[in-house]
Scaffold this motif. Sequence first.
Motif, PDB file in Angstrom:
ATOM      1  N   THR A  37      28.424  13.449 -11.377  1.00  0.00           N
ATOM      2  CA  THR A  37      27.835  14.309 -12.449  1.00  0.00           C
ATOM      3  C   THR A  37      27.858  15.599 -12.109  1.00  0.00           C
ATOM      4  OG1 THR A  37      25.736  13.785 -11.475  1.00  0.00           O
ATOM      5  CG2 THR A  37      26.467  12.019 -12.736  1.00  0.00           C
ATOM      6  N   ALA A  38      27.412  16.296 -13.459  1.00  0.00           N
ATOM      7  CA  ALA A  38      27.606  17.496 -13.577  1.00  0.00           C
ATOM      8  C   ALA A  38      26.502  18.245 -12.659  1.00  0.00           C
ATOM      9  CB  ALA A  38      27.281  18.296 -14.831  1.00  0.00           C
ATOM     10  N   GLN A  39      25.201  17.614 -12.608  1.00  0.00           N
ATOM     11  CA  GLN A  39      24.148  18.119 -11.872  1.00  0.00           C
ATOM     12  C   GLN A  39      23.256  16.934 -11.360  1.00  0.00           C
ATOM     13  OE1 GLN A  39      21.907  20.198 -14.942  1.00  0.00           O
ATOM     14  NE2 GLN A  39      21.272  18.273 -16.092  1.00  0.00           N
ATOM     15  N   PRO A  40      22.369  17.136 -10.493  1.00  0.00           N
ATOM     16  CA  PRO A  40      21.751  16.116  -9.584  1.00  0.00           C
ATOM     17  C   PRO A  40      20.704  15.467 -10.438  1.00  0.00           C
ATOM     18  CG  PRO A  40      21.049  18.360  -8.739  1.00  0.00           C
ATOM     19  CD  PRO A  40      22.078  18.671  -9.632  1.00  0.00           C
ATOM     20  N   LEU A  41      20.310  14.131 -10.249  1.00  0.00           N
ATOM     21  CA  LEU A  41      19.330  13.453 -11.021  1.00  0.00           C
ATOM     22  C   LEU A  41      17.912  14.239 -10.498  1.00  0.00           C
ATOM     23  CD1 LEU A  41      20.586  10.030 -10.508  1.00  0.00           C
ATOM     24  CD2 LEU A  41      20.836  11.295 -12.509  1.00  0.00           C
ATOM     25  N   TRP A  42      17.035  14.189 -11.339  1.00  0.00           N
ATOM     26  CA  TRP A  42      15.561  14.693 -11.170  1.00  0.00           C
ATOM     27  C   TRP A  42      15.058  13.649  -9.903  1.00  0.00           C
ATOM     28  CZ3 TRP A  42      10.740  12.627 -11.567  1.00  0.00           C
ATOM     29  CH2 TRP A  42       9.769  13.593 -11.242  1.00  0.00           C
ATOM     30  N   VAL A  43      14.426  14.317  -9.145  1.00  0.00           N
ATOM     31  CA  VAL A  43      13.617  13.374  -8.137  1.00  0.00           C
ATOM     32  C   VAL A  43      12.270  13.934  -8.038  1.00  0.00           C
ATOM     33  CG1 VAL A  43      15.506  12.732  -6.609  1.00  0.00           C
ATOM     34  CG2 VAL A  43      14.339  14.954  -6.101  1.00  0.00           C
ATOM     35  N   PRO A  44      11.261  12.880  -7.748  1.00  0.00           N
ATOM     36  CA  PRO A  44       9.976  13.215  -7.811  1.00  0.00           C
ATOM     37  C   PRO A  44       9.425  13.699  -6.673  1.00  0.00           C
ATOM     38  CG  PRO A  44      10.069  11.124  -7.690  1.00  0.00           C
ATOM     39  CD  PRO A  44      11.473  11.474  -7.935  1.00  0.00           C
ATOM     40  N   PRO A  45       8.280  14.454  -6.227  1.00  0.00           N
ATOM     41  CA  PRO A  45       7.912  15.043  -4.862  1.00  0.00           C
ATOM     42  C   PRO A  45       7.273  13.848  -4.269  1.00  0.00           C
ATOM     43  CG  PRO A  45       6.245  15.734  -6.494  1.00  0.00           C
ATOM     44  CD  PRO A  45       7.650  15.191  -7.288  1.00  0.00           C
ATOM     45  N   ALA A  46       7.393  13.957  -2.890  1.00  0.00           N
ATOM     46  CA  ALA A  46       6.600  12.789  -1.977  1.00  0.00           C
ATOM     47  C   ALA A  46       5.320  13.125  -2.016  1.00  0.00           C
ATOM     48  CB  ALA A  46       7.280  12.981  -0.533  1.00  0.00           C
ATOM     49  N   ARG A  47       4.577  11.942  -1.849  1.00  0.00           N
ATOM     50  CA  ARG A  47       3.163  12.231  -1.690  1.00  0.00           C
ATOM     51  C   ARG A  47       2.598  12.650  -0.482  1.00  0.00           C
ATOM     52  NH1 ARG A  47       0.567   6.733  -3.846  1.00  0.00           N
ATOM     53  NH2 ARG A  47      -1.265   7.746  -3.620  1.00  0.00           N
ATOM     54  N   ARG A  48       1.680  13.615  -0.238  1.00  0.00           N
ATOM     55  CA  ARG A  48       1.229  13.770   1.034  1.00  0.00           C
ATOM     56  C   ARG A  48       0.496  12.690   1.862  1.00  0.00           C
ATOM     57  NH1 ARG A  48       2.092  19.069   2.209  1.00  0.00           N
ATOM     58  NH2 ARG A  48       2.597  20.577   0.626  1.00  0.00           N
ATOM     59  N   LYS A  86       9.134  -7.633  -2.973  1.00  0.00           N
ATOM     60  CA  LYS A  86      10.476  -7.045  -3.557  1.00  0.00           C
ATOM     61  C   LYS A  86      10.611  -5.619  -3.206  1.00  0.00           C
ATOM     62  CE  LYS A  86      12.207  -5.844  -8.424  1.00  0.00           C
ATOM     63  NZ  LYS A  86      12.156  -5.859  -9.711  1.00  0.00           N
ATOM     64  N   LYS A  87       9.503  -4.898  -3.148  1.00  0.00           N
ATOM     65  CA  LYS A  87       9.670  -3.584  -2.430  1.00  0.00           C
ATOM     66  C   LYS A  87      10.135  -3.459  -0.856  1.00  0.00           C
ATOM     67  CE  LYS A  87       5.981  -0.770  -2.891  1.00  0.00           C
ATOM     68  NZ  LYS A  87       4.566  -0.357  -2.737  1.00  0.00           N
ATOM     69  N   LEU A  88       9.601  -4.468  -0.366  1.00  0.00           N
ATOM     70  CA  LEU A  88       9.898  -4.597   1.223  1.00  0.00           C
ATOM     71  C   LEU A  88      11.540  -5.040   1.402  1.00  0.00           C
ATOM     72  CD1 LEU A  88       8.382  -4.668   3.959  1.00  0.00           C
ATOM     73  CD2 LEU A  88       8.419  -7.125   3.816  1.00  0.00           C
ATOM     74  N   ARG A  89      11.893  -5.931   0.581  1.00  0.00           N
ATOM     75  CA  ARG A  89      13.345  -6.154   0.466  1.00  0.00           C
ATOM     76  C   ARG A  89      14.293  -4.961   0.170  1.00  0.00           C
ATOM     77  NH1 ARG A  89      11.810 -10.776  -1.913  1.00  0.00           N
ATOM     78  NH2 ARG A  89      12.480 -10.256  -4.165  1.00  0.00           N
ATOM     79  N   GLN A  90      13.804  -4.128  -0.621  1.00  0.00           N
ATOM     80  CA  GLN A  90      14.551  -2.796  -1.071  1.00  0.00           C
ATOM     81  C   GLN A  90      14.403  -1.842   0.245  1.00  0.00           C
ATOM     82  OE1 GLN A  90      13.383  -1.129  -4.498  1.00  0.00           O
ATOM     83  NE2 GLN A  90      14.871   0.754  -4.268  1.00  0.00           N
ATOM     84  N   ALA A  91      13.407  -1.542   0.899  1.00  0.00           N
ATOM     85  CA  ALA A  91      13.169  -0.760   1.780  1.00  0.00           C
ATOM     86  C   ALA A  91      13.922  -1.221   3.173  1.00  0.00           C
ATOM     87  CB  ALA A  91      11.693  -0.579   2.044  1.00  0.00           C
ATOM     88  N   ALA A  92      14.153  -2.236   3.307  1.00  0.00           N
ATOM     89  CA  ALA A  92      14.854  -2.984   4.416  1.00  0.00           C
ATOM     90  C   ALA A  92      16.314  -2.560   4.267  1.00  0.00           C
ATOM     91  CB  ALA A  92      14.679  -4.432   4.494  1.00  0.00           C
ATOM     92  N   GLU A  93      16.948  -2.678   3.221  1.00  0.00           N
ATOM     93  CA  GLU A  93      18.249  -1.993   3.021  1.00  0.00           C
ATOM     94  C   GLU A  93      18.346  -0.516   3.261  1.00  0.00           C
ATOM     95  OE1 GLU A  93      20.693  -4.268   2.873  1.00  0.00           O
ATOM     96  OE2 GLU A  93      19.190  -5.771   3.233  1.00  0.00           O
ATOM     97  N   GLU A  94      17.330   0.241   3.047  1.00  0.00           N
ATOM     98  CA  GLU A  94      17.454   1.835   3.131  1.00  0.00           C
ATOM     99  C   GLU A  94      16.863   2.173   4.398  1.00  0.00           C
ATOM    100  OE1 GLU A  94      15.541   3.492  -0.139  1.00  0.00           O
ATOM    101  OE2 GLU A  94      16.946   2.232  -1.709  1.00  0.00           O
ATOM    102  N   ALA A 135       0.845  -1.071  -0.045  1.00  0.00           N
ATOM    103  CA  ALA A 135       0.051   0.066   0.056  1.00  0.00           C
ATOM    104  C   ALA A 135       0.780   1.295  -0.042  1.00  0.00           C
ATOM    105  CB  ALA A 135      -1.064  -0.072   1.270  1.00  0.00           C
ATOM    106  N   LEU A 136       1.907   1.221   0.417  1.00  0.00           N
ATOM    107  CA  LEU A 136       2.882   2.342   0.687  1.00  0.00           C
ATOM    108  C   LEU A 136       3.934   2.498  -0.349  1.00  0.00           C
ATOM    109  CD1 LEU A 136       3.853   2.221   4.582  1.00  0.00           C
ATOM    110  CD2 LEU A 136       2.262   3.768   3.319  1.00  0.00           C
ATOM    111  N   ASP A 137       4.221   3.790  -0.851  1.00  0.00           N
ATOM    112  CA  ASP A 137       5.356   4.005  -1.786  1.00  0.00           C
ATOM    113  C   ASP A 137       6.438   3.565  -1.296  1.00  0.00           C
ATOM    114  OD1 ASP A 137       3.301   4.894  -3.550  1.00  0.00           O
ATOM    115  OD2 ASP A 137       4.183   7.212  -3.016  1.00  0.00           O
ATOM    116  N   LEU A 138       7.583   3.458  -1.736  1.00  0.00           N
ATOM    117  CA  LEU A 138       8.669   2.762  -1.411  1.00  0.00           C
ATOM    118  C   LEU A 138       9.556   3.904  -0.321  1.00  0.00           C
ATOM    119  CD1 LEU A 138      11.530   1.097  -1.234  1.00  0.00           C
ATOM    120  CD2 LEU A 138      12.221   2.273  -3.406  1.00  0.00           C
ATOM    121  N   ASP A 139       9.460   5.243  -0.672  1.00  0.00           N
ATOM    122  CA  ASP A 139       9.954   5.927   0.179  1.00  0.00           C
ATOM    123  C   ASP A 139       9.308   6.082   1.537  1.00  0.00           C
ATOM    124  OD1 ASP A 139      12.070   6.230  -1.520  1.00  0.00           O
ATOM    125  OD2 ASP A 139      11.924   8.460  -1.879  1.00  0.00           O
ATOM    126  N   ASP A 140       7.939   6.040   1.380  1.00  0.00           N
ATOM    127  CA  ASP A 140       7.195   6.055   2.735  1.00  0.00           C
ATOM    128  C   ASP A 140       7.183   4.579   3.604  1.00  0.00           C
ATOM    129  OD1 ASP A 140       5.681   8.440   3.210  1.00  0.00           O
ATOM    130  OD2 ASP A 140       4.596   8.064   1.388  1.00  0.00           O
TER     131      ASP A 140
END
Length: 326
Positions: free
Chosen positions: A315-326, A191-199, A151-156
């Motif tokens: 790199t010369a500039q940062p990668l684009w990042v999307p906004p978080a969902r409220r 799969k998302k859970l395993r990635q989140a656990a590492e972060e 149900a949650l986005d990866l970052d959340d």
Amino acid sequence: MVRPSELPSWLEAAPFSCATGLANGVSRRRLRAGDLTAPFHGIRQSHPVPEGIAWKCRAYRERMRLDAAFSHETAALLLGLPLPLYLHSPSLDVSIPQGHHPPNGAGVVGHEVANRLWAHRDLVHRDFAHDALFVLPIVSAALMWSQLASALDLDDLVALGDALVTGPEALATVDELRLMAVSWAGNRGSKKLRQAAEEVRRGPLSRPESLIRLQVLRAGIPEPRLNLTVRDQTGEHLAMTDLCWPKYRTLVEYEGDYHRSSRAKFRSDVTRMEMFTDGGWSGLRAHADDVFGDPNPFVARLWRRLEQRGWHPDTAQPLWVPPARR
């Protein structure tokens, strides 16, 4: 108009099931009287259920199986954990071991948990309102975290994990979350859970702090230290800061609405940032728009500040990042 008969005093004090009422001499007609509320099917209460998730769960507990427990979003809210608005649901989540019929009905979502997971995850009973009658069964923190993976986005999901492992009364350890992520294989969101656990990291004291950390990492900025007490050039302690890069003496402070609405906090923040500057630190302030609006202007400012302090990006500039969902 006939006044409803009085209930036994102990039934007036808390929610009760219709079965309990009937067993204690309350008639079916009395159970249908207008002075009783029905927060759930088969539950009655002589007073309106107070606002709040805990009281709602207290009412539903009267009809729960002994081996059932509040789970998913409901468990997270009961524990005061940070959840995004997009997840909030008015229904209660209740889990039972696999092989039994999940509860259903208005206001309730039932879930089955595989016995291999249920058997090895103790239920956590929390005492709410310091009332012995107000002990609610909740699945373990690690199991609840896994249940929310789909149900949650990866970052959340990472931010929720951060909250679980941070603080003197942490509800789980990083190792417990990683073990659960492995055990969750074959379930939705594994799969998302395993990635989140590492972060997941210990340290962030709020959801926005976690999200800022992840956004700057996604942009290509080195991982910051979290809630570190920084020092001035002479080695004297200054204060604890939200995110910092000690090698480049650069830090970020997140300021929520409380920092703006509290006059004392606003003044303290001004003095605090001046203190960091005097101590040889370059500080940036972040706010909600930098996380939930467009984070890229803030990320670019941080990128430049780190470069000015000696960081050499790949790199010369940062990668684009999307906004978080409220």
